[in-house]
Enzyme design. Structure first.
Site, mmCIF file in Angstrom:
data_model
loop_
_atom_site.group_PDB
_atom_site.id
_atom_site.type_symbol
_atom_site.label_atom_id
_atom_site.label_comp_id
_atom_site.label_asym_id
_atom_site.label_seq_id
_atom_site.Cartn_x
_atom_site.Cartn_y
_atom_site.Cartn_z
ATOM 1 C CG HIS A 127 -15.579 -23.305 -27.684
ATOM 2 N ND1 HIS A 127 -15.494 -22.764 -28.939
ATOM 3 C CD2 HIS A 127 -16.535 -24.278 -27.763
ATOM 4 C CE1 HIS A 127 -16.375 -23.369 -29.745
ATOM 5 N NE2 HIS A 127 -17.008 -24.300 -29.056
ATOM 6 C CD GLU A 165 -18.818 -26.054 -24.601
ATOM 7 O OE1 GLU A 165 -18.375 -24.926 -24.899
ATOM 8 O OE2 GLU A 165 -19.690 -26.638 -25.290
ATOM 9 C CD GLU A 218 -17.999 -25.689 -32.729
ATOM 10 O OE1 GLU A 218 -18.036 -24.656 -32.017
ATOM 11 O OE2 GLU A 218 -18.485 -26.776 -32.364
HETATM 12 ZN ZN ZN Z 1 -18.601 -25.516 -29.828
#
Ligand code: ZN
Length: 501
Positions: A269, A266, A295
């Site tokens: 991201h 995370e 991603e």
């Molecule tokens: Zn992801």
């Protein structure tokens, strides 16, 4: 800039503010809200969504786009101005094609389906979920028909998440690397006794896990002055501004992986969102460009860095200090092998790097065929299990461990799965390029110095926000379109060493 362009920007900023307010309500729902708040929250989010949709798809937006377009004529393709008008016009043309009652019906169907799916999965009973899924697939195909497509409805659906890609192109990319994955997994299986992940399954105090996760993601470059970490059942990252990008994680007191690798994922991201160019703040360009590119960032940090030997040269001594009873007598090599154990398993979210894309290929086949009307929804459990057996050599013992495992279909997210596999491929492609450009990256990582890589990612990927499509960006960064060569090479090299292939 001129008055027309500024007027467009101000109008879009209002829409962005509504969208981010919605995002904050969603974050709150998943991290803080008492369960009783759900119905009121659904109504609040729906109101904001409706106003934002009306405002964005209004004739006023079309007029402002035309006016701004005329005003900025001649600006370079990659300028902020030309990019904003180009990207927003495409968003507009897509959204305006969707009748608002269809959007509302899909929203209603999916918000009801979520509970039905959760119960069906708990009870291991697909038939309970079947009518909801039939409805959602039917509505989703209608969405595809309104959006328009070349060969099949699935084309329009995947395009929503990875602009410009088609079913045929995804199939080509998948077909190009499936045989190599299957061969690699078979070779590993023959030597499966060489790796044990037992050390990861011990008692790990949750507060200590939290402290270590925070320390790691901060070192990687996730900025806590512009972010925070909370607990959620299904972890995610969310952005309301480049200066407020939040991550969530979950803890398992008997398994180290979910919190540690989930937090790194995370944070990957979130660093993308935190490093979008300042000039794009508050505009529709101020976010990651596609789910696949997003991603690629989370998986690069989680797997290519977070599961690398170099990273743990730096991080393992620290982990041993935090968990002396668990890791005091474990050597680095044993730990490194443990976090890289490869084993065909039923659950996608727990899959290792080698088997992961096969899970996606299975879903891609089923989604494209069910939206083309080639598979009946009632036959999905059998189709799932037969193909799973063909892909992995094992058959799910229950639908909960098979066709019912993922939340996506209940949310109407059909066409979303391929972006996970594309992200793996892009991660390898970008990382390869980063190392070529800055050869000190692997050594720097082993010293706990991550800004060499992060700065390269910011300059080449993050700062552009949504200015370029995934394909445009990938060609700019790597000189070629998405390919699986680098990913396969990465996996073969890594696992040959670990498994002695
Ligand atoms: Zn992801």
């Amino acid at each position: 800039m001129g008055a027309k362009y500024d007027a467009l920007k101000a109008h879009l900023a209002d829409v962005e503010n509504l969208n981010h307010a919605q995002g904050l309500l969603n974050w709150d729902q998943q991290t803080q809200m008492p369960p009783g708040g759900a119905p009121a929250r659904a109504a609040q989010v729906a109101t904001l969504a409706r106003i934002a949709h009306e405002m964005f798809t209004s004739d006023e937006t079309a007029k402002m786009l035309d006016d701004a377009d005329a005003e900025i004529a001649g600006m370079p393709y990659d300028s902020d101005e030309a990019s904003l008008v180009r990207v927003v016009r495409q968003d507009y043309e897509d959204l305006v094609k969707l009748p608002s009652d269809l959007v509302a019906e899909l929203t209603r169907a999916t918000s009801m389906a979520h509970e039905v799916w959760a119960k069906a999965r708990e009870d291991n009973h697909f038939r309970t979920f079947q009518p909801s899924l039939e409805k959602i697939v039917d509505l989703t195909v209608q969405v595809a028909e309104h959006l328009g497509f070349q060969d099949q409805p699935y084309d329009a659906l995947v395009d929503q998440y990875e602009r410009g890609i088609t079913t045929a192109r995804i199939k080509e990319i998948f077909d190009a690397h499936k045989p190599a994955l299957v061969a690699l997994i078979a070779a590993i299986q023959a030597r499966s006794d060489r790796v044990s992940d037992a050390v990861l399954h011990q008692e790990f105090d949750v507060d200590q896990q939290r402290a270590f996760s925070v320390e790691v993601v901060q070192a990687l470059g996730y900025d806590f002055n512009r972010g925070r970490i909370d607990v959620a059942v299904h972890p995610f990252a969310t952005s309301f501004s480049r200066n407020d990008v939040r991550i969530t994680t979950r803890f398992n007191a008997r398994w180290l992986n979910p919190a540690l690798f989930g937090s790194i994922h995370e944070a990957g991201h979130a660093m993308y969102e935190q490093n979008v160019g300042e000039a794009l703040e508050g505009t529709p360009l101020g976010a990651g460009t596609s789910l696949g590119v997003h991603e690629s960032q989370s998986r690069m940090w989680e797997n290519m860095i977070g599961r690398s030997k170099g990273f743990w040269c730096w991080a393992f001594p620290r982990l041993q200090t935090i968990f002396p009873a668990q890791f005091g007598r474990v050597d680095l090599d044993t730990f490194y092998r443990a976090i890289n154990k490869v084993q065909p398993s039923f659950i996608r979210v727990e899959a290792d790097e080698a088997t992961y894309n096969l899970h996606i290929m299975l879903r891609f086949e089923l989604e494209s065929e069910m939206t083309a009307g080639k598979i009946r929804i009632g036959d999905l459990p059998e189709e799932w299990n037969d193909r799973f057996e063909a892909f992995f050599g094992i058959t799910p013992p229950s639908d909960s461990l098979g066709v019912l495992q993922d939340v996506h279909w209940s949310m109407g997210l059909i066409g979303y799965f391929p972006t996970y596999a594309l992200g793996n491929l892009l991660a390898a492609q970008y990382y390869q390029k980063a190392i070529q450009a800055r050869p000190s990256i692997p050594d720097d990582i082993a010293q706990g110095k991550f800004d060499t890589l992060r700065t390269w990612l910011t300059e080449n990927i993050h700062q552009h926000g949504r200015k370029f499509t995934s394909d445009e960006l990938t060609r700019r960064v790597t000189g070629e379109p998405i390919q699986s060569r680098d990913y396969i090479h990465y996996l073969q090299t890594k696992f040959a060493e670990i498994y002695g292939l």
